[in-house]
Design an enzyme around this catalytic site. Structure first.
Site, PDB file in Angstrom:
ATOM      1  CG  ASN A 176      12.128   3.165  -5.232  1.00 15.55           C
ATOM      2  OD1 ASN A 176      13.019   2.751  -5.980  1.00 15.55           O
ATOM      3  ND2 ASN A 176      12.065   4.427  -4.820  1.00 15.55           N
TER       4      ASN A 176
ATOM      5  CE  LYS B 106      14.126   4.598  -1.685  1.00 20.80           C
ATOM      6  NZ  LYS B 106      14.088   5.665  -0.694  1.00 20.80           N
TER       7      LYS B 106
ATOM      8  CG  HIS C 109      11.426   8.610  -5.417  1.00 18.75           C
ATOM      9  ND1 HIS C 109      12.418   9.056  -4.578  1.00 18.75           N
ATOM     10  CD2 HIS C 109      10.760   7.637  -4.748  1.00 18.75           C
ATOM     11  CE1 HIS C 109      12.347   8.367  -3.442  1.00 18.75           C
ATOM     12  NE2 HIS C 109      11.344   7.505  -3.523  1.00 18.75           N
TER      13      HIS C 109
ATOM     14  CD  GLU D 153      15.423   8.495  -2.442  1.00 20.06           C
ATOM     15  OE1 GLU D 153      15.618   7.614  -3.297  1.00 20.06           O
ATOM     16  OE2 GLU D 153      14.944   8.249  -1.311  1.00 20.06           O
TER      17      GLU D 153
ATOM     18  CD  GLU E  17       7.212   7.679  -2.106  1.00 18.51           C
ATOM     19  OE1 GLU E  17       7.275   6.551  -1.615  1.00 18.51           O
ATOM     20  OE2 GLU E  17       8.099   8.154  -2.824  1.00 18.51           O
TER      21      GLU E  17
ATOM     22  N   GLY F 157      12.547   7.023   4.341  1.00 25.32           N
ATOM     23  CA  GLY F 157      13.822   6.503   4.840  1.00 25.32           C
ATOM     24  C   GLY F 157      14.185   7.026   6.220  1.00 25.32           C
TER      25      GLY F 157
ATOM     26  CB  SER G 143       9.003   5.071   7.342  1.00 23.54           C
ATOM     27  OG  SER G 143      10.216   5.777   7.142  1.00 23.54           O
TER      28      SER G 143
HETATM   29  C1  PEP Z   1      10.534   5.552  -1.102  1.00 30.53           C
HETATM   30  O1  PEP Z   1      11.676   5.934  -1.300  1.00 30.53           O
HETATM   31  O2  PEP Z   1       9.727   5.551  -2.041  1.00 30.53           O
HETATM   32  C2  PEP Z   1      10.171   5.135   0.245  1.00 30.53           C
HETATM   33  C3  PEP Z   1       8.924   5.161   0.578  1.00 30.53           C
HETATM   34  O3  PEP Z   1      11.205   4.745   1.082  1.00 30.53           O
HETATM   35  P1  PEP Z   1      11.063   4.168   2.577  1.00 30.53           P
HETATM   36  O4  PEP Z   1       9.962   3.142   2.554  1.00 30.53           O
HETATM   37  O5  PEP Z   1      12.396   3.588   2.882  1.00 30.53           O
HETATM   38  O6  PEP Z   1      10.709   5.337   3.451  1.00 30.53           O
END
Ligand code: PEP
Length: 250
Positions: free
Chosen positions: A10, A12, A95, A97, A166, A172, A212
């Protein structure tokens, strides 16, 4: 029934067009010949170019969001038909966000999810609890409610449904769920899919972990029984780290 792992990046709101094309080409060149599905979700404006740049490879290209209406007066929005028209084959919904920064309601997330599925694309439906919800013992309840955004009477092909677990506190932040925490929630999700659909359906749905995930922790997470891939943010922005995660899934 073995499930082919699915690793999706992703991107973003990152990359310029040149960086997006570079990244896509680097990933496309390094995809193993089998055993894992690999996809990227670039910003809307680069999807078309990334699809062209990855022609002839096994790289799937998808979108990070969509709108649920077909066409019409919805300024700034992008329809599922438009995404398909330029070669996108999967789309994320829910997601964290979109839920927590852009304030999408469960109703809106659910409408988008059904539009993606009914439009014939693969749906990656994201679920996950915030830190205070985990700390107060509500993680499973939150994930259950987010899964209830999906209507079993409208979704019947498990190969086009992917759930991404997630935990918001791991996205992040550099803080990953432990292998055990991930496996425990993935099993809870699969049990819920079984209750709401049936055993065969639940066993065929891929459940990705996101939060992460990076080359150093991917193997441990991906070898757990119910972890069938990853949704990767930060580590998906470099072909080398993304491909290391892809290879960890083999
Ligand atoms: C995401 O936003 O879907 C995500 C998993 O981000 P990150 O890997 O940076 O934690």
């Amino acid at each position: 029934m073995p499930r082919t792992p699915f690793i999706a990046g992703n991107w973003k709101m990152n990359t310029t067009k040149a960086q997006a094309l570079d990244l896509a080409r680097g990933i496309a060149r390094g995809i193993p010949s089998g055993g894992v599905q690999v996809g990227v979700a670039p910003p809307f404006v680069y999807i078309d170019a990334v699809v062209q740049a990855s022609r002839g490879s096994n790289l799937l290209v998808g979108a990070q969001d969509c709108y649920f209406e077909k066409f019409g007066a919805f300024t700034g929005e992008i329809a599922v038909e438009q995404l398909k028209d330029i070669g996108a084959t999967f789309c994320l919904t829910g997601h964290s966000e979109r839920r927590h920064v852009l304030r999408e309601s469960p109703d809106l997330v659910g409408r988008k999810a059904h539009a993606v599925y009914e439009g014939g694309m693969t749906l990656i439906h994201c679920v996950g609890e915030k830190l205070d919800e985990r700390d107060s013992g509500k993680a499973q309840k939150v994930v259950e409610q987010q899964l209830e955004e999906l209507d079993p009477s409208k979704i019947d092909d498990p190969s086009r449904l992917v759930i991404a677990y997630e935990p918001v506190w791991a996205i992040g932040t550099g803080r990953t769920a432990t292998d055990d925490q991930a496996q425990e929630m993935h099993l809870f999700i699969r049990d819920m899919l079984e209750r709401r659909w049936n055993t065969n359906f639940a066993n065929a749905v891929r459940i990705q972990y996101g939060g992460s995930m990076k080359p150093e922790n991917a193997k441990g997470l991906l070898k757990r029984n119910d972890v069938d891939g990853g949704l990767i943010g930060g580590a998906a922005l470099k072909a080398e780290s993304f491909l290391a995660i892809v290879n960890a899934a083999l």
